[in-house]
Design a protein around this motif. Sequence first.
Motif, short mmCIF file in Angstrom:
data_model
loop_
_atom_site.label_atom_id
_atom_site.label_comp_id
_atom_site.label_asym_id
_atom_site.label_seq_id
_atom_site.Cartn_x
_atom_site.Cartn_y
_atom_site.Cartn_z
N SER A 38 -1.24 17.69 4.01
CA SER A 38 -1.60 16.81 2.90
C SER A 38 -2.16 17.60 1.71
O SER A 38 -1.75 17.38 0.57
N PHE A 39 -3.09 18.51 2.01
CA PHE A 39 -3.76 19.21 0.91
C PHE A 39 -2.87 20.28 0.29
O PHE A 39 -2.85 20.45 -0.93
N SER A 40 -2.12 21.02 1.11
CA SER A 40 -1.22 22.01 0.51
C SER A 40 -0.17 21.28 -0.32
O SER A 40 0.15 21.69 -1.44
N GLY A 41 0.37 20.18 0.20
CA GLY A 41 1.38 19.42 -0.54
C GLY A 41 0.82 18.86 -1.84
O GLY A 41 1.46 18.93 -2.88
N TYR A 72 8.32 20.54 1.08
CA TYR A 72 8.90 21.66 1.83
C TYR A 72 7.81 22.64 2.27
O TYR A 72 7.65 22.93 3.45
N LEU A 73 7.03 23.13 1.29
CA LEU A 73 6.05 24.16 1.61
C LEU A 73 4.88 23.61 2.43
O LEU A 73 4.28 24.34 3.22
N SER A 74 4.59 22.32 2.28
CA SER A 74 3.49 21.75 3.07
C SER A 74 3.81 21.79 4.56
O SER A 74 2.94 22.04 5.39
N LEU A 75 5.07 21.55 4.89
CA LEU A 75 5.46 21.56 6.30
C LEU A 75 5.44 22.99 6.85
O LEU A 75 5.03 23.23 7.99
N VAL A 76 5.87 23.93 6.00
CA VAL A 76 5.84 25.34 6.41
C VAL A 76 4.39 25.78 6.63
O VAL A 76 4.07 26.45 7.62
N ALA A 77 3.49 25.36 5.73
CA ALA A 77 2.06 25.71 5.87
C ALA A 77 1.50 25.14 7.16
O ALA A 77 0.79 25.82 7.89
N ALA A 78 1.84 23.88 7.44
CA ALA A 78 1.34 23.24 8.66
C ALA A 78 1.85 23.98 9.90
O ALA A 78 1.11 24.20 10.86
N SER A 79 3.12 24.39 9.86
CA SER A 79 3.69 25.07 11.02
C SER A 79 3.06 26.45 11.22
O SER A 79 2.88 26.91 12.35
N PHE A 80 2.67 27.10 10.12
CA PHE A 80 1.98 28.39 10.20
C PHE A 80 0.64 28.21 10.92
O PHE A 80 0.27 28.98 11.81
N MET A 131 7.51 29.16 14.93
CA MET A 131 7.10 27.91 14.28
C MET A 131 7.50 27.90 12.82
O MET A 131 8.10 26.94 12.33
N VAL A 132 7.16 28.98 12.11
CA VAL A 132 7.46 29.02 10.67
C VAL A 132 8.98 29.06 10.45
O VAL A 132 9.50 28.34 9.60
N GLY A 133 9.66 29.86 11.26
CA GLY A 133 11.12 29.97 11.10
C GLY A 133 11.80 28.62 11.22
O GLY A 133 12.63 28.25 10.39
N ALA A 134 11.44 27.87 12.26
CA ALA A 134 12.07 26.55 12.45
C ALA A 134 11.73 25.62 11.30
O ALA A 134 12.58 24.86 10.82
N HIS A 135 10.50 25.71 10.81
CA HIS A 135 10.09 24.77 9.77
C HIS A 135 10.56 25.15 8.38
O HIS A 135 10.47 24.35 7.46
N GLY A 149 5.82 13.37 6.39
CA GLY A 149 5.50 12.36 5.37
C GLY A 149 4.09 12.46 4.81
O GLY A 149 3.66 11.58 4.06
N ALA A 150 3.37 13.52 5.17
CA ALA A 150 1.98 13.65 4.69
C ALA A 150 1.93 13.86 3.17
O ALA A 150 1.13 13.24 2.47
N THR A 151 2.81 14.74 2.68
CA THR A 151 2.78 15.03 1.24
C THR A 151 3.08 13.79 0.41
O THR A 151 2.48 13.58 -0.63
N LEU A 152 3.99 12.97 0.89
CA LEU A 152 4.31 11.74 0.16
C LEU A 152 3.06 10.88 -0.04
O LEU A 152 2.78 10.43 -1.16
N ILE A 153 2.31 10.66 1.03
CA ILE A 153 1.10 9.85 0.93
C ILE A 153 0.08 10.55 0.03
O ILE A 153 -0.58 9.92 -0.79
N ALA A 154 0.00 11.89 0.18
CA ALA A 154 -0.97 12.65 -0.62
C ALA A 154 -0.70 12.51 -2.11
O ALA A 154 -1.63 12.37 -2.90
N ILE A 155 0.57 12.54 -2.51
CA ILE A 155 0.84 12.49 -3.95
C ILE A 155 0.95 11.05 -4.47
O ILE A 155 0.73 10.80 -5.65
N LEU A 156 1.26 10.11 -3.61
CA LEU A 156 1.30 8.72 -4.07
C LEU A 156 -0.09 8.09 -4.08
O LEU A 156 -0.39 7.25 -4.92
N ILE A 157 -0.94 8.47 -3.11
CA ILE A 157 -2.27 7.86 -3.02
C ILE A 157 -3.35 8.93 -3.21
O ILE A 157 -3.99 8.99 -4.26
#
Lengths: 213, 97
Positions: A118-121, A140-148, A181-185, A70-78
Amino acid sequence: MHIADGYLSPQTVIVSFAVATPLWIYAFKRLKSELNEETIPMIGALSALSFVIMMFNIPIPGGTSGHAVGATLIAILINPWIAFISVSLVLLIQAVIFGDGGISALAVNSLSMGFVASFSGYYLFLLLKKYKFAPFIAGYLSLVAASFFVGLVLGIQPLFWSEDGRPLYFPFGLNISVPMMVGAHLLFGIAEGTFTQLIYMLMHKSEERVYEV
Amino acid sequence: MKYKIFMILGTLVLLVPLGLLSDSPAWGEWESEYYMKILGFIPKGIADAKGIKPLLPDYSLGSSHPVLWYYVSALLGAGLIYIIMLMLSKIGTKNAK
């Protein structure tokens, strides 16, 4: 993605807190500038939402499960700084009250699920915002970046901290931790993307109101 | 827009037991026995890890009534986070004035 106590070398812990602390201080300062009558309850509710969405464990093949953040949601809403501090608070409560993620790993966990996500998203969303599915792709990509990022931090542990060939902390190297990590995410990212897109649309946020960093 | 986010939050809290459907751990979040099984030993740091004792470990208290404890956890966690965020905001606005 919640790293537990004992998984990271003391050196990793020290460096991660040294990096995260000034970012937390700056983010707290930014929190002040974003506050008004409308945003105060919104920031509180979005932080609570991030906590609750992380409780939805989704199983994938291979005996693993994961969840959206849910980080990207907060990042783009606030704002991404607010998202960083919100997710960090969520992680603190998870570590202290529920034993989910370690206290010593709080900085690394905050940097991955908070800062990197947050920042990638946020920037992906800005880049793609004329497209309808920008929130999905950004989430989607923010979670993959975090998992990387998590894969990297875990993977360097046996590389630098082993004794008599036996790893002292997290035992699997980069060749395993990053692809796992990346594969699962790549799959959990679908949950993050869908969550971001859906709530974003429900909130009827107009494009012009994306805040500047 | 304010009330909407609380509706969404409330709906997700109601649905939260769905999160219990998966009992597999996340990759990298295994119990110590997993390392014993896979590696034949538990890495020293992991074996010696001293955490604090959480109030509701793994979002439950004991093994009975997992759904109830999951609800309690969701409400407790969401409530705490909401209140702390409001308090942080209060401090923030006070300093700004």
